[in-house]
Motif scaffolding. Structure first.
Motif, PDB file in Angstrom:
ATOM      1  N   PHE A  61       0.883  -1.163   0.000  1.00 24.30           N
ATOM      2  CA  PHE A  61       0.000   0.000   0.000  1.00 24.30           C
ATOM      3  C   PHE A  61       0.917   1.208   0.000  1.00 24.30           C
ATOM      4  O   PHE A  61       1.662   1.427   0.954  1.00 24.30           O
ATOM      5  CB  PHE A  61      -0.905   0.021   1.233  1.00 24.30           C
ATOM      6  N   VAL A  62       0.883   1.994  -1.068  1.00 22.14           N
ATOM      7  CA  VAL A  62       1.784   3.125  -1.238  1.00 22.14           C
ATOM      8  C   VAL A  62       0.988   4.422  -1.098  1.00 22.14           C
ATOM      9  O   VAL A  62       0.000   4.630  -1.803  1.00 22.14           O
ATOM     10  CB  VAL A  62       2.478   3.078  -2.624  1.00 22.14           C
ATOM     11  N   TYR A  78      -6.002   2.300  10.475  1.00 24.05           N
ATOM     12  CA  TYR A  78      -5.887   0.883  10.136  1.00 24.05           C
ATOM     13  C   TYR A  78      -4.474   0.546   9.677  1.00 24.05           C
ATOM     14  O   TYR A  78      -3.888  -0.438  10.126  1.00 24.05           O
ATOM     15  CB  TYR A  78      -6.899   0.490   9.053  1.00 24.05           C
ATOM     16  N   LEU A  79      -3.933   1.340   8.777  1.00 30.43           N
ATOM     17  CA  LEU A  79      -2.573   1.080   8.292  1.00 30.43           C
ATOM     18  C   LEU A  79      -1.567   1.118   9.442  1.00 30.43           C
ATOM     19  O   LEU A  79      -0.705   0.246   9.558  1.00 30.43           O
ATOM     20  CB  LEU A  79      -2.184   2.082   7.208  1.00 30.43           C
ATOM     21  N   LYS A  84       2.582  -3.303   8.331  1.00 31.68           N
ATOM     22  CA  LYS A  84       3.957  -2.942   8.662  1.00 31.68           C
ATOM     23  C   LYS A  84       4.464  -1.851   7.713  1.00 31.68           C
ATOM     24  O   LYS A  84       4.453  -2.022   6.494  1.00 31.68           O
ATOM     25  CB  LYS A  84       4.857  -4.168   8.550  1.00 31.68           C
ATOM     26  N   LEU A  85       4.895  -0.742   8.296  1.00 31.93           N
ATOM     27  CA  LEU A  85       5.507   0.339   7.522  1.00 31.93           C
ATOM     28  C   LEU A  85       6.931  -0.089   7.179  1.00 31.93           C
ATOM     29  O   LEU A  85       7.744  -0.312   8.071  1.00 31.93           O
ATOM     30  CB  LEU A  85       5.517   1.638   8.337  1.00 31.93           C
ATOM     31  N   ILE A  86       7.219  -0.232   5.879  1.00 30.18           N
ATOM     32  CA  ILE A  86       8.538  -0.725   5.484  1.00 30.18           C
ATOM     33  C   ILE A  86       9.432   0.353   4.878  1.00 30.18           C
ATOM     34  O   ILE A  86      10.640   0.149   4.772  1.00 30.18           O
ATOM     35  CB  ILE A  86       8.442  -1.927   4.520  1.00 30.18           C
ATOM     36  N   LEU A  93       4.811   6.974   2.080  1.00 30.43           N
ATOM     37  CA  LEU A  93       4.817   5.873   3.037  1.00 30.43           C
ATOM     38  C   LEU A  93       4.543   4.595   2.252  1.00 30.43           C
ATOM     39  O   LEU A  93       3.717   4.604   1.334  1.00 30.43           O
ATOM     40  CB  LEU A  93       3.711   6.030   4.084  1.00 30.43           C
ATOM     41  N   ILE A  94       5.211   3.506   2.609  1.00 33.62           N
ATOM     42  CA  ILE A  94       4.970   2.223   1.956  1.00 33.62           C
ATOM     43  C   ILE A  94       4.721   1.174   3.034  1.00 33.62           C
ATOM     44  O   ILE A  94       5.557   0.969   3.918  1.00 33.62           O
ATOM     45  CB  ILE A  94       6.146   1.797   1.063  1.00 33.62           C
ATOM     46  N   TYR A  95       3.566   0.532   2.950  1.00 33.11           N
ATOM     47  CA  TYR A  95       3.173  -0.514   3.891  1.00 33.11           C
ATOM     48  C   TYR A  95       3.217  -1.865   3.195  1.00 33.11           C
ATOM     49  O   TYR A  95       2.798  -1.995   2.044  1.00 33.11           O
ATOM     50  CB  TYR A  95       1.753  -0.264   4.410  1.00 33.11           C
TER      51      TYR A  95
END
Length: 101
Positions: A61-62, A78-79, A84-86, A93-95
């Motif tokens: 999820f970007v 929710y995110l 997990k934030l990677i 932000l990239i999850y």
């Protein structure tokens, strides 16, 4: 990598990510998109259903519009609490969606 399947929340429907990053994916509706659908009389599904459908089979999820994420408090919470934030940087932000599947 360009092989990742993504969902993106952006202010430009993914144009810059597609152009500069050679990555495209499905788009999470913005608050403006939701408002237009409501004005058109469309019934929107609940958040849990929408999230499950939009992220099914996706890797990442970007988020490239942080102000839009701030406007979507349910998605933001929710995110932050479930995915997990990677990676993060100036304006993104990239999850990792694969952690909970």
């Amino acid at each position: 990598g360009t092989d990742k399947k993504i969902v993106e929340l952006s202010g430009d429907y993914g144009s810059r990510l597609a152009y500069f990053g050679w990555v495209s994916g499905s788009q999470w509706l913005s608050t403006a998109d939701v408002a237009l659908r409501v004005l058109a009389g469309q019934k929107l599904p609940d958040f849990a259903t929408t999230f499950a459908e939009q992220t099914d089979g996706k890797d990442l999820f970007v988020v490239t519009s942080l102000p839009e994420l701030d406007n979507q408090t349910e998605l933001s919470a929710y995110l932050a609490n479930h995915e997990k934030l990677i990676a993060q940087g100036d304006g993104y932000l990239i999850y990792d969606l694969s952690q909970n599947r």
